[in-house]
Design an enzyme around this catalytic site. Structure first.
Site, PDB file in Angstrom:
ATOM      1  N   GLU A   1     -11.937  60.325 -46.461  1.00 15.10           N
ATOM      2  CA  GLU A   1     -12.200  59.050 -45.779  1.00 15.10           C
ATOM      3  C   GLU A   1     -12.953  59.373 -44.501  1.00 15.10           C
ATOM      4  O   GLU A   1     -12.569  60.282 -43.757  1.00 15.10           O
ATOM      5  CB  GLU A   1     -10.895  58.336 -45.436  1.00 15.10           C
ATOM      6  CG  GLU A   1     -11.046  57.168 -44.480  1.00 15.10           C
ATOM      7  CD  GLU A   1     -11.188  55.818 -45.166  1.00 15.10           C
ATOM      8  OE1 GLU A   1     -11.631  54.863 -44.512  1.00 15.10           O
ATOM      9  OE2 GLU A   1     -10.853  55.732 -46.356  1.00 15.10           O
TER      10      GLU A   1
ATOM     11  N   CYS B   1     -10.882  52.161 -46.697  1.00 10.71           N
ATOM     12  CA  CYS B   1     -11.226  50.946 -45.959  1.00 10.71           C
ATOM     13  C   CYS B   1     -12.705  50.873 -45.601  1.00 10.71           C
ATOM     14  O   CYS B   1     -13.246  49.777 -45.451  1.00 10.71           O
ATOM     15  CB  CYS B   1     -10.376  50.841 -44.690  1.00 10.71           C
ATOM     16  SG  CYS B   1      -8.619  50.554 -45.026  1.00 10.71           S
TER      17      CYS B   1
ATOM     18  N   ASN C   1     -10.589  49.134 -53.021  1.00 14.20           N
ATOM     19  CA  ASN C   1      -9.697  50.110 -52.400  1.00 14.20           C
ATOM     20  C   ASN C   1      -8.245  49.665 -52.515  1.00 14.20           C
ATOM     21  O   ASN C   1      -7.600  49.919 -53.513  1.00 14.20           O
ATOM     22  CB  ASN C   1     -10.111  50.324 -50.945  1.00 14.20           C
ATOM     23  CG  ASN C   1      -9.152  51.224 -50.186  1.00 14.20           C
ATOM     24  OD1 ASN C   1      -8.737  52.254 -50.714  1.00 14.20           O
ATOM     25  ND2 ASN C   1      -8.771  50.844 -48.989  1.00 14.20           N
ATOM     26  N   GLU C   2      -7.746  48.966 -51.537  1.00 16.90           N
ATOM     27  CA  GLU C   2      -6.358  48.497 -51.616  1.00 16.90           C
ATOM     28  C   GLU C   2      -6.303  46.982 -51.375  1.00 16.90           C
ATOM     29  O   GLU C   2      -5.520  46.480 -50.587  1.00 16.90           O
ATOM     30  CB  GLU C   2      -5.456  49.257 -50.640  1.00 16.90           C
ATOM     31  CG  GLU C   2      -5.920  49.276 -49.199  1.00 16.90           C
ATOM     32  CD  GLU C   2      -5.034  50.137 -48.308  1.00 16.90           C
ATOM     33  OE1 GLU C   2      -4.956  49.839 -47.111  1.00 16.90           O
ATOM     34  OE2 GLU C   2      -4.413  51.101 -48.812  1.00 16.90           O
TER      35      GLU C   2
END
Length: 646
Positions: free
Chosen positions: A44, A234, A365-366
């Protein structure tokens, strides 16, 4: 001294508070296959992980494209920002220097990413695109300036002609300094335009141009990762859709890759970094190439048309998703397509004619809620229609339980995604208590990708407490390798002077690297995974925390080794008899190799000054005809390897 004696007495007294345990490994019954790419890493771009970290560029804001174009630079003399007749269409800003013969001179200084790390006698490759407005030759003095303002390296550069041209020169550093800077001084009167001012160490990973920082890649290589997830979580979403990570901006000539604001530059007000941007110099081509170098399966993540739901409600209407879906389809062509396809041709032009053999693709992603599900559907339809061999990864949301998790898992089963990405950032206690998490999972649904996880001690340090808890939890991942196919710790990198989030697997400054206890847990699993599960029991049950003990076992067909992993998360030493049940051949040389990660101090960490405070050690014990005895210290993780005769 009295405290040390008291601690020793306490340790000894606790040691005998546990009766000897008998673990039984059924060697005769091979269980599910362990995926060869099961244990990996997740990159990330947080904590200055790319620019200022893994990407070896030493100049910050090299193309003057930050919102404030002189961030990272200290100009002196007559200097202005221009964009007329630029050198690069997508990075149009450049700097114009006008030297008038005054004593103060005209030039620029750049201090890099919290300083420029220089090593004594090392070479550095400086480059710049430039033009002389009058066309005549102009001379530049290039200086490496130490943190004490001494000149520790010097070179000269001559520019001529009215057209943009790339110039290069090598500069040698005469000293080691983690906080140096570079100074450019125009010594000839007149006007010169400069753009894409760059400097790399001559020694990068595999000595590539536009290369990666060698010591950081070596730390990844030594992990032996099976899968490499990139370019982030993110940052794929972005705080806004405009600032989402767009892979097409990260390929092609590096000088013409447009700048992007990093999603983490102002997310945490207590860790505020307005100078955190993405040059995309480390782009998708470099990520694929790194995956290949590491021997890891590439696992890219793409935007599903939702900005970060923590930050924004901005989203693309389902009917307008076509450009986002096309980006995902084109990415597969970039990775795997033939050289006569549009994106396969670009890959070949960048230096890699052979496909990268992409197998996985994560959509989003989430994210959470119905909005994610209704956007995932058209992505899956398009990808499965053209590339049915690609395994699609969906998400279960930002947490390992709760409303979003409970809604998404049934939806992922219904859609028949190949893997479901689960994330868990929880306390060490949670990891210890959930070592049996996957023992009761539905085996008929999608497989699990533990895409982001890390134990968060109260201090948020990468200490022994967190590492041992993760090791205990991972016995449950290994025991359930039929349902858990991939696992990646997160985040990966953190600059000690510019981090937003912790804990992180690998810490670094401008010259040094610290491999944390958590790093060594991941390494011990990845380097000793085996090919098949073996079942290890205590009193007929899985070992999931009885008296603070955890265990898993596997068999490696290539080496004929039985591998037993044991975690003692209790505060006392324990004696464990490990019996190999069902042996049809003898233990070779009656020898058991033991790798140990241990400290009695739960708060112990590795630091820049003491990077080897907590590291694995190798010993061995003797075995008898059907097993061996393990004296398990408190707060310890063991990998025991027994070679049996074929």
């Amino acid at each position: 001294m009295k405290q040390s004696i008291l601690f020793l007495i306490l340790s000894v007294s606790i040691q005998f508070s546990f009766a000897q345990k008998n673990f039984v490994v059924n060697v005769n019954e091979k269980g599910a296959k362990i995926q060869p790419d099961m244990y990996g890493v997740f990159f990330e771009d947080i904590n200055f992980g790319a620019d200022g970290g893994l990407y070896a560029e030493l100049i910050k804001n090299r193309s003057f494209e930050f919102d404030q174009p002189f961030v990272g630079w200290l100009p002196f003399g007559d200097i202005t920002i221009k964009n007329e007749e630029p050198c690069f269409e997508r990075n149009p800003h450049y700097v114009q220097l006008h030297e008038k013969g005054l004593r103060r001179g005209t030039g620029l200084e750049n201090s890099g990413f919290r300083g420029i790390g220089l090593k004594k006698n090392a070479e550095y490759n400086f480059s710049v695109y430039a033009r002389s407005n009058e066309g005549n030759e102009k001379k530049f003095r290039i200086e490496l300036v130490g943190s004490n303002e001494d000149i520790i390296g010097r070179s000269e550069l001559f520019i001529e002609g009215k057209d943009w041209k790339k110039y290069t020169v090598s500069v040698r550093s005469g000293a080691t300094d983690p906080k140096a800077k570079i100074r450019l001084v125009l010594e000839t009167q007149g006007i010169v335009d400069l753009d894409h001012i760059s400097m790399f160490p001559a020694e990068t990973w595999k000595n590539r141009e536009n290369g990666l920082r060698k010591d950081l890649v070596e730390a990844l290589y030594d992990l032996k990762p099976g899968v490499f997830r990139f370019p982030g979580g993110c940052i794929i979403e972005g705080n806004t859709l405009e600032t989402r990570y767009q892979w097409k901006n990260s390929v092609g000539p590096v000088e013409n890759r447009p700048l992007n604001e990093n999603r983490w530059n102002y997310t945490f007000k207590h860790r505020f970094f307005p100078d955190y941007y993405q040059t995309y110099g480390l782009g998708f081509y470099e990520f694929f190439l790194l995956s290949e170098d590491l021997g890891a399966e590439p696992l890219p993540v793409v935007s599903c048309g939702l900005a970060c739901q923590y930050e924004s409600e901005e989203c693309v209407a389902v009917a307008d998703l076509e450009p986002y879906i096309q980006d995902a389809v084109d990415l597969i062509e970039f990775a795997n397509g033939p050289v006569d396809s549009k994106w396969g041709k670009l890959r070949a032009e960048m230096g890699h004619a052979e496909p990268f053999d992409l197998k996985y693709l994560a959509i989003g992603n989430e994210q959470w809620g119905e909005g994610y599900v209704e956007r995932l559907i058209p992505f899956m339809k398009a990808i499965q229609s053209k590339y049915p061999e690609i395994k699609i990864i969906g998400t279960s949301g930002p947490a390992p339980d709760g409303e979003h998790f409970d809604y998404l898992w049934p939806k992922m089963k219904e859609l028949k995604v190949d893997l479901v990405d689960e994330h868990y950032y929880r306390s060490p206690e949670w990891f210890l208590e959930n070592a049996d998490r996957y023992d009761s999972y539905d085996r008929s649904g999608p497989r699990v990708f533990a895409g982001e996880y890390a134990a968060h001690p109260e201090s948020r340090d990468n200490n022994v407490e967190g590492a041992i808890a993760e090791a205990a939890f991972m016995t449950g991942l290994e025991r359930n390798a039929d349902i858990v196919h991939l696992a990646t710790y997160a985040p990966l990198f953190a600059h000690v002077d510019a981090w937003q989030w912790k804990p992180d697997m690998i810490w670094f400054d401008n010259l040094s690297v610290v491999r944390t206890p958590n790093y060594y847990v991941q390494q011990m699993y990845a380097q000793n995974s085996g090919t098949n599960i073996l079942f290890v029991k205590y009193e007929g049950k899985n070992i999931t925390g009885q008296d603070g003990l955890y265990a898993s076992s596997s068999y490696d067909a290539a080496s004929s080794e039985v591998i037993v992993k044991v975690v003692n998360a209790s505060p006392g030493n324990q004696v464990i008899n490990i019996q190999l049940d069902g042996l049809t051949s003898s233990i070779q040389d009656k020898h058991v190799d033991i790798i140990t990660l241990h400290s009695y101090d739960l708060e112990a960490v590795n630091t820049l000054k003491n990077p080897d405070n907590i590291v694995p050690t190798k010993t061995f014990v003797r075995a008898d005809s059907d097993g061996f005895e393990l004296n398990a210290l408190a707060n310890a993780f063991y990998v025991c390897k027994i070679k049996i005769q074929k």
